[in-house]
Scaffold this active site. Structure first.
Site, PDB file in Angstrom:
ATOM      1  N   ASP A   1     -13.936  40.092  48.499  1.00 59.67           N
ATOM      2  CA  ASP A   1     -13.724  41.499  48.180  1.00 59.67           C
ATOM      3  C   ASP A   1     -14.367  41.831  46.834  1.00 59.67           C
ATOM      4  O   ASP A   1     -14.517  40.952  45.978  1.00 59.67           O
ATOM      5  CB  ASP A   1     -12.226  41.810  48.097  1.00 59.67           C
ATOM      6  CG  ASP A   1     -11.538  41.780  49.446  1.00 59.67           C
ATOM      7  OD1 ASP A   1     -12.241  41.910  50.459  1.00 59.67           O
ATOM      8  OD2 ASP A   1     -10.305  41.624  49.479  1.00 59.67           O
TER       9      ASP A   1
ATOM     10  N   ASP B   1      -4.217  46.028  46.658  1.00 58.15           N
ATOM     11  CA  ASP B   1      -4.628  45.518  45.351  1.00 58.15           C
ATOM     12  C   ASP B   1      -4.684  46.669  44.349  1.00 58.15           C
ATOM     13  O   ASP B   1      -4.427  47.822  44.688  1.00 58.15           O
ATOM     14  CB  ASP B   1      -5.958  44.763  45.436  1.00 58.15           C
ATOM     15  CG  ASP B   1      -7.118  45.636  45.900  1.00 58.15           C
ATOM     16  OD1 ASP B   1      -7.126  46.843  45.583  1.00 58.15           O
ATOM     17  OD2 ASP B   1      -8.034  45.118  46.566  1.00 58.15           O
TER      18      ASP B   1
ATOM     19  N   ARG C   1      -4.656  39.303  49.695  1.00 56.18           N
ATOM     20  CA  ARG C   1      -3.989  40.587  49.446  1.00 56.18           C
ATOM     21  C   ARG C   1      -2.758  40.745  50.344  1.00 56.18           C
ATOM     22  O   ARG C   1      -1.703  41.209  49.909  1.00 56.18           O
ATOM     23  CB  ARG C   1      -4.952  41.750  49.703  1.00 56.18           C
ATOM     24  CG  ARG C   1      -6.008  41.942  48.641  1.00 56.18           C
ATOM     25  CD  ARG C   1      -6.939  43.068  49.012  1.00 56.18           C
ATOM     26  NE  ARG C   1      -7.835  42.730  50.118  1.00 56.18           N
ATOM     27  CZ  ARG C   1      -8.089  43.520  51.148  1.00 56.18           C
ATOM     28  NH1 ARG C   1      -7.501  44.698  51.254  1.00 56.18           N
ATOM     29  NH2 ARG C   1      -8.938  43.149  52.088  1.00 56.18           N
TER      30      ARG C   1
ATOM     31  N   TYR D   1      -7.898  29.595  45.959  1.00 61.18           N
ATOM     32  CA  TYR D   1      -7.913  30.792  45.121  1.00 61.18           C
ATOM     33  C   TYR D   1      -6.909  30.673  43.979  1.00 61.18           C
ATOM     34  O   TYR D   1      -5.890  29.964  44.097  1.00 61.18           O
ATOM     35  CB  TYR D   1      -7.531  32.028  45.948  1.00 61.18           C
ATOM     36  CG  TYR D   1      -8.468  32.353  47.080  1.00 61.18           C
ATOM     37  CD1 TYR D   1      -9.578  33.176  46.883  1.00 61.18           C
ATOM     38  CD2 TYR D   1      -8.252  31.841  48.356  1.00 61.18           C
ATOM     39  CE1 TYR D   1     -10.439  33.478  47.925  1.00 61.18           C
ATOM     40  CE2 TYR D   1      -9.113  32.138  49.409  1.00 61.18           C
ATOM     41  CZ  TYR D   1     -10.200  32.961  49.182  1.00 61.18           C
ATOM     42  OH  TYR D   1     -11.049  33.248  50.217  1.00 61.18           O
TER      43      TYR D   1
END
Length: 291
Positions: free
Chosen positions: A38, A80, A171, A66
């Protein structure tokens, strides 16, 4: 130019923005990437140049890691901090409650893709529909979160380390955590620290790529590094020639007793990826002439 270059994607760029920028820097049109990030995210984005692009459709299944920071007490339409604020709620939980909840979100599970995602429904991207204010029914996907570790945080802000399978939307994971805590949550920062065998240590920035554009070819990693998770199999010159010509080899002749995929090498280097099935070794993808 044939090989793999890992870029530390900057925030605000899509994965395709990075490819467009790199095409200009490297003066190479044939570039693919190994996993969408993203715009809010930074971190490991493997780029595949030239003949190495033949590996792109073979690597999406590799694990990703991540570092994700989120804020409790808010929800947005994109899940987000870049989205439109939908709701604020009081935060009546703390570190202990966040920590206690992590085992529930570890392991194999179903996850609903967010509306702001590249998933296609009825031939249209969800993010295109979302921008028009249209919400459609989505099918949950099976994902696996292998490791979920609380790195830091207290009050309303926390940071997690997440090791997960392909197709996992961080997310959505953060949003689901927030709902389970009763206050909602939004992703505020996301760094991909690992994609398959590649980590941040393997990456260069776009600025570094620009500064080193004349020597960029020498920085490319061999395509076989994308398959470092597979066992290696070395063939003699005779069997390497037969394999490269598409001949199926008897597994016991070439030393591949276990079914599965292999990285195959000949006397002159990497040949490609093979599949051993039913006692025979056959080509899955050749990479002759590429790095």
């Amino acid at each position: 130019m044939d090989g793999i270059l890992c870029v530390n994607k900057p925030e605000g760029f899509t994965s395709f923005d990075v490819i467009a920028k790199m095409r200009g820097i490297a003066r190479c049109k044939k570039i693919g990437h190994g996993g969408t990030l993203d715009p809010i995210a930074t971190g490991v984005l493997p780029l595949y140049f030239g003949a190495a692009t033949r590996a792109v459709d073979m690597v999406p299944g590799q694990k990703k890691e991540y570092r994700a920071t989120f804020l409790l007490g808010q929800t947005t339409d994109t899940l987000d901090r870049t989205g439109t604020l939908l709701e604020t709620r009081p935060v009546r939980v703390g570190r202990a409650e966040v920590l206690a909840l992590l085992p529930r979100f570890t392991g194999e599970q179903e996850q609903l893709p967010p509306m702001y995602s590249a998933v296609s429904v009825g031939g249209r991207r969800l993010y295109d529909l979302a921008r028009q204010g249209i919400e459609v029914e989505r099918k949950p996907r099976r994902i696996t979160v292998e490791e979920l570790e609380l790195l830091d945080g207290e009050g309303a802000s926390y940071t997690l380390r997440i090791l997960c399978s392909k197709g996992t939307y961080v997310r959505s994971l953060v949003s689901d955590l927030g709902e389970a805590l009763g206050c909602g949550a939004v992703l505020t920062d996301l760094v991909r620290t690992r994609s398959g065998p590649y980590t941040l240590k393997d990456c260069i920035t776009l600025e570094e790529a620009q500064a080193k554009r004349e020597e960029l070819a020498s920085l490319l990693l061999p395509v076989e590094t994308a398959f470092a998770h597979l066992p290696a199999l070395s063939l003699s010159a005779h069997f390497a020639r037969l394999f490269a010509n598409g001949v199926r080899l008897r597994a016991e002749q070439v030393g591949s007793p276990q079914p599965g995929e292999y990285r195959v090498f000949g006397p002159d280097g990497f040949l490609g990826v093979a599949l051993q099935d039913g006692g025979q070794l056959r080509i899955k993808r050749l990479f002759l002439g590429g790095r």
